[in-house]
Design an enzyme around this catalytic site. Structure first.
Site, PDB file in Angstrom:
ATOM      1  N   ASP A 176       0.825  -1.207   0.000  1.00 50.54           N
ATOM      2  CA  ASP A 176       0.000   0.000   0.000  1.00 50.54           C
ATOM      3  C   ASP A 176       0.862   1.261   0.000  1.00 50.54           C
ATOM      4  O   ASP A 176       0.599   2.206  -0.741  1.00 50.54           O
ATOM      5  CB  ASP A 176      -0.906   0.007   1.226  1.00 50.54           C
ATOM      6  CG  ASP A 176      -2.103  -0.903   1.071  1.00 50.54           C
ATOM      7  OD1 ASP A 176      -2.712  -0.915  -0.009  1.00 50.54           O
ATOM      8  OD2 ASP A 176      -2.437  -1.604   2.043  1.00 50.54           O
ATOM      9  N   SER A 177       1.860   1.277   0.862  1.00 53.80           N
ATOM     10  CA  SER A 177       2.699   2.468   0.966  1.00 53.80           C
ATOM     11  C   SER A 177       3.520   2.693  -0.296  1.00 53.80           C
ATOM     12  O   SER A 177       3.707   3.829  -0.740  1.00 53.80           O
ATOM     13  CB  SER A 177       3.612   2.365   2.191  1.00 53.80           C
ATOM     14  OG  SER A 177       2.845   2.327   3.379  1.00 53.80           O
TER      15      SER A 177
END
Length: 406
Positions: A176-177
């Site tokens: 996600d990051s």
């Protein structure tokens, strides 16, 4: 934590971002843009706030603190884009904005009649940043995606862990990051191109592709040599020495001296200068072939010394080394503190400063800043945005609330 009210708040001062979606990937892109000075308006569905408000392992007075840092520098409004009036208000915001960030499943905006063609008709300069599991096109585009699956499908998870063991995940949502970082990078590139052409575009970022992008030489190694890279535990196979070594008190120290010049310094610092002339360790390729032997020699040397002594000795010799810190040690690290990388966030929910990561990268003229923590409640800035920006009256806002639009 507050910015100078008379000067710019960062390099993106004057840029307005509308953030849609929930949890991590898209909102992380919004956070990065907000850190650099953009005005980020976080839109949540009335009655259904972003679940991230309840994420984080620490709890105080019923509150959790992932939200504190993830939603920092953002204004929180509520809006139901599924209603006709909500859609109209959103398009009014689009008229006055530069970037939209969303991380819905592909097709969701189109289902609401808010596809890029509609957005562009209102504002030809609008940049639509789309983050999804697999991208907006291709046979898997319609599938939902989480970081855990993206890390696995991209091949990233296969390389983690120890040979012969199950492939573990990092105790974070890395995929996600990574996607959020690439999405923010794409937004900045699109902003520059708009400054040349006057027109916006779509930034299409996939979690799987973001995980793939960081995998160094794995694809050409396979293409040219049929090499399928696998997990290598605490080291990188063929890169030596670069590993963790246990010190006399049982703690571990990282020593990275795989470059020829640095390896010679390591040999001298250990009192074993003759190792640098040994054919087994004479160059990068040779050391990679004799990695186990070299790790044992360095491990024996480290085992008789305290970690601080190891790091001090090697640092003085110009050898890269360091401790494996816990978060308790990170927040007290003098280097990170001196750089402003342990930042205070005034969280009004608990009426105290909550520490979080600082703003990176550091710009010399227009640095980013932490100007506020995540909003205490959904819709906290409804009046400021809808009255101040769109000019709605108090009566109109009351009606919209009663109708469930806000």
């Amino acid at each position: 934590m507050s910015a100078d009210a008379t000067g710019p708040t960062g390099a993106l001062d004057g840029i307005r971002v509308l953030e849609l979606g929930t949890l991590i990937s898209g909102p992380f892109a919004g956070r990065l843009l907000g850190d650099m000075g953009a005005e980020v308006i976080k839109i949540e569905l009335p009655g259904t706030p972003d679940p991230l408000r309840t994420w984080g392992q620490a709890e105080l007075d019923g509150h959790h603190f992932f939200w504190t840092v993830h939603a920092r520098n953002k204004k929180a409004v509520t809006l139901d884009l599924r209603t006709d009036r909500g859609r109209q208000l959103f398009l009014d915001l689009v008229d006055r904005s530069d970037i939209i960030v969303e991380n819905f499943r592909p097709g969701t905006l189109e289902k609401w009649n808010l596809g890029y063609d509609v957005l562009r008709a209102r504002n030809k300069g609008i940049i639509l940043v789309r983050v999804s599991g697999y991208g907006q096109t291709g046979p898997d585009a319609g599938k939902a995606g989480y970081a855990s699956v993206a890390e696995a499908a991209s091949g990233l998870r296969h390389m983690n862990g120890f040979p012969g063991g199950p492939p573990p995940r990092l105790a974070l949502s890395l995929g996600d990051s990574l996607a959020g970082m690439f999405a923010a990078q794409g937004a900045l590139a699109a902003l520059y191109r708009r400054s040349v052409t006057g027109e916006g575009q779509i930034v299409d970022t996939a979690l799987t592709e973001s995980c793939l992008a960081i995998q160094e030489s794995t694809i050409p190694d396979y293409d040219v040599g049929g090499v399928i890279r696998g997990p290598s535990g605490t080291r990188l196979d063929g890169i030596a020495p670069s590993n963790i070594y246990q010190s006399a008190n049982g703690s571990w120290v990282v020593i990275a001296a795989n470059q020829d010049t640095v390896f010679r310094r390591l040999c001298s610092a250990m009192g074993l200068p003759e190792l640098a002339g040994d054919d087994r360790f004479a160059n990068h390729v040779a050391r990679g072939r004799h990695q186990d032997e070299l790790d044992k020699i360095i491990g024996d040397w480290a085992a008789g010394r305290q970690p601080d002594d190891i790091i001090a000795t090697l640092s003085e010799a110009g050898v890269i080394s360091g401790p494996i810190n816990t978060v308790a040690e990170v927040v007290n690290d003098p280097q990170l503190q001196a750089r402003g990388m342990i930042a205070d966030h005034w969280d009004e929910r608990v009426e105290r400063n909550v520490k979080g990561p600082g703003v990176i990268p550091v710009l010399s003229v227009t640095p980013g800043s932490v100007r506020s923590a995540g909003s205490a409640r959904p819709g906290q800035h409804n009046d400021e945005v809808y009255s101040g920006l769109l000019g709605l009256s108090a009566e109109e806002l009351t009606t919209l609330r009663e109708q469930g639009v806000l």
